[in-house]
Motif scaffolding. Sequence first.
Motif, PDB file in Angstrom:
ATOM      1  N   ASP A  32     -44.022  13.923  15.741  1.00  0.00           N
ATOM      2  CA  ASP A  32     -43.575  14.211  17.116  1.00  0.00           C
ATOM      3  C   ASP A  32     -42.464  13.210  17.459  1.00  0.00           C
ATOM      4  OD1 ASP A  32     -43.499  14.556  20.073  1.00  0.00           O
ATOM      5  OD2 ASP A  32     -45.384  15.618  19.795  1.00  0.00           O
ATOM      6  N   ASP A  50     -37.648  13.460  15.012  1.00  0.00           N
ATOM      7  CA  ASP A  50     -37.062  14.600  15.712  1.00  0.00           C
ATOM      8  C   ASP A  50     -36.883  15.737  14.705  1.00  0.00           C
ATOM      9  OD1 ASP A  50     -35.500  16.499  16.961  1.00  0.00           O
ATOM     10  OD2 ASP A  50     -34.319  15.020  18.076  1.00  0.00           O
ATOM     11  N   TYR A 147     -37.135  30.873  26.320  1.00  0.00           N
ATOM     12  CA  TYR A 147     -38.397  30.472  25.678  1.00  0.00           C
ATOM     13  C   TYR A 147     -39.101  31.671  25.015  1.00  0.00           C
ATOM     14  CZ  TYR A 147     -43.150  28.451  25.491  1.00  0.00           C
ATOM     15  OH  TYR A 147     -44.391  28.013  25.104  1.00  0.00           O
TER      16      TYR A 147
HETATM   17  P1  NAD Z   1     -46.427  19.909  24.813  1.00  0.00           P
HETATM   18  O1  NAD Z   1     -45.071  19.886  25.435  1.00  0.00           O
HETATM   19  O2  NAD Z   1     -47.482  19.066  25.431  1.00  0.00           O
HETATM   20  O3  NAD Z   1     -46.339  19.547  23.269  1.00  0.00           O
HETATM   21  C1  NAD Z   1     -45.212  19.864  22.475  1.00  0.00           C
HETATM   22  C2  NAD Z   1     -44.839  18.615  21.707  1.00  0.00           C
HETATM   23  O4  NAD Z   1     -43.684  18.912  20.888  1.00  0.00           O
HETATM   24  C3  NAD Z   1     -44.459  17.434  22.609  1.00  0.00           C
HETATM   25  O5  NAD Z   1     -45.277  16.303  22.357  1.00  0.00           O
HETATM   26  C4  NAD Z   1     -43.014  17.160  22.258  1.00  0.00           C
HETATM   27  O6  NAD Z   1     -42.651  15.782  22.280  1.00  0.00           O
HETATM   28  C5  NAD Z   1     -42.920  17.736  20.850  1.00  0.00           C
HETATM   29  N1  NAD Z   1     -41.519  17.991  20.488  1.00  0.00           N
HETATM   30  C6  NAD Z   1     -40.555  18.549  21.274  1.00  0.00           C
HETATM   31  N2  NAD Z   1     -39.388  18.540  20.642  1.00  0.00           N
HETATM   32  C7  NAD Z   1     -39.600  17.938  19.435  1.00  0.00           C
HETATM   33  C8  NAD Z   1     -38.758  17.625  18.345  1.00  0.00           C
HETATM   34  N3  NAD Z   1     -37.448  17.924  18.373  1.00  0.00           N
HETATM   35  N4  NAD Z   1     -39.290  17.021  17.265  1.00  0.00           N
HETATM   36  C9  NAD Z   1     -40.618  16.699  17.240  1.00  0.00           C
HETATM   37  N5  NAD Z   1     -41.476  16.979  18.255  1.00  0.00           N
HETATM   38  C10 NAD Z   1     -40.961  17.599  19.340  1.00  0.00           C
HETATM   39  O7  NAD Z   1     -46.878  21.441  24.767  1.00  0.00           O
HETATM   40  P2  NAD Z   1     -48.300  22.077  24.442  1.00  0.00           P
HETATM   41  O8  NAD Z   1     -48.812  22.656  25.687  1.00  0.00           O
HETATM   42  O9  NAD Z   1     -49.119  21.131  23.674  1.00  0.00           O
HETATM   43  O10 NAD Z   1     -47.849  23.296  23.506  1.00  0.00           O
HETATM   44  C11 NAD Z   1     -48.019  23.314  22.095  1.00  0.00           C
HETATM   45  C12 NAD Z   1     -47.485  24.624  21.545  1.00  0.00           C
HETATM   46  O11 NAD Z   1     -48.160  25.723  22.165  1.00  0.00           O
HETATM   47  C13 NAD Z   1     -45.990  24.840  21.809  1.00  0.00           C
HETATM   48  O12 NAD Z   1     -45.418  25.513  20.726  1.00  0.00           O
HETATM   49  C14 NAD Z   1     -45.989  25.733  23.029  1.00  0.00           C
HETATM   50  O13 NAD Z   1     -44.804  26.486  23.117  1.00  0.00           O
HETATM   51  C15 NAD Z   1     -47.206  26.597  22.765  1.00  0.00           C
HETATM   52  N6  NAD Z   1     -47.765  27.178  23.998  1.00  0.00           N
HETATM   53  C16 NAD Z   1     -48.443  26.411  24.888  1.00  0.00           C
HETATM   54  C17 NAD Z   1     -48.964  26.998  26.043  1.00  0.00           C
HETATM   55  C18 NAD Z   1     -49.754  26.205  27.051  1.00  0.00           C
HETATM   56  O14 NAD Z   1     -50.291  26.787  27.999  1.00  0.00           O
HETATM   57  N7  NAD Z   1     -49.882  24.893  26.939  1.00  0.00           N
HETATM   58  C19 NAD Z   1     -48.780  28.366  26.291  1.00  0.00           C
HETATM   59  C20 NAD Z   1     -48.064  29.104  25.362  1.00  0.00           C
HETATM   60  C21 NAD Z   1     -47.578  28.525  24.208  1.00  0.00           C
END
Ligand code: NAD
Length: 325
Positions: A32, A50, A147
């Motif tokens: 992350d 990243d 998105y």
């Molecule tokens: P979150 O934002 O808490 O976690 C995503 C993580 O990805 C973050 O910690 C962020 O730092 C990391 N990230 C972003 N860009 C990055 C990069 N360039 N390199 C490395 N890491 C990077 O989101 P979440 O709620 O934990 O979601 C996890 C997954 O589930 C995602 O793919 C999201 O799209 C999907 N999702 C979540 C929900 C929800 O309700 N939470 C709903 C639909 C889909």
Amino acid sequence: MRKVIVTGAGGFIGHHLVNFLKSKGDYVIGVDIKKPEFEATKCDKFVIYDIREKSKLFEDLFIGIDDVWALAADMGGMGFISQNHATIMRNNVTININTLEAARKAKVKRYLYTSSACMYPVNFQTEEDSAPLAEDMAYPANPQHGYGWEKLYTEKLCEYYREEFGLDTRIVRFHNTYGPLGAWRGGREKAPAALSRKVAEAIRDGKDHIDIWGDGRQTRSFCYIDDTIKGLNLLMESGYTKPLNMGRDEMVSINELADTVMKAAGVKLKKVYVDGPQGVRGRNSDNSLCKKILGWAPEIDLETGISKTYEWIKTQVEKNQGAQY
Ligand code: NAD
């Protein structure tokens, strides 16, 4: 012992997933751009990286890996995803291509991609009581801007990697997931966290109201994180390779969600309706396929889940008293 990578291990779902995988005895590498904000990670190895950058260093992490849980994404609630379409698509397409490529080259055993209900056609989500979204309603495509389009694109990419390169992919379509240890301020928080924060702040500041974006009649479904993590693991184990919904199938309006938060807090505040991004008018999950394939259905009701979430956010608000955010 399985050796696994969790991308996005510093985020909300990723952090909870790491805790679960560690309790099962997996060896976990987290990747992350940041460590989890609210609790120390249990990852055996946590790589700050990243994933938009393609490199040998990143690809070497995948050598000898059994499972990839691809959760990293540039994302947030409606406030964030409605205003950063180009940034979100560019970042997430790049993250997902680099992760799929690394997994392909290393010939990992299983790969799970986390898609979203935002990939469903917006034309099926125009009413407050829109019919639940079933997996076969995805096409003809008409996803949410930015998105949602990226999620649909990467679903296809996973399907093609499976067909052409034999990568054993899984695809989950999350509906809203919520719970403690997630973003609760700063613009990336989703509705359950944002409303919990607003209620906790109103109580702290002696206010008699909270703001609601729009008229509050827009609907969604909300799944508690513990249920999500169970379902996610079942999907990885199942061998099912087509996209699968994962969410609760109880539709609630944002007004009802706010009432549930207020009940958890033991207050009744006025709702003041203000302009703000609302996304689609109505969305719910059709869980028929998920029940059939995984035997999974969420067990934690909204009141219980919101109560746990509110308690955690209230503590965060108290800890950050006086802080600017
Ligand atoms: P979150 O934002 O808490 O976690 C995503 C993580 O990805 C973050 O910690 C962020 O730092 C990391 N990230 C972003 N860009 C990055 C990069 N360039 N390199 C490395 N890491 C990077 O989101 P979440 O709620 O934990 O979601 C996890 C997954 O589930 C995602 O793919 C999201 O799209 C999907 N999702 C979540 C929900 C929800 O309700 N939470 C709903 C639909 C889909």
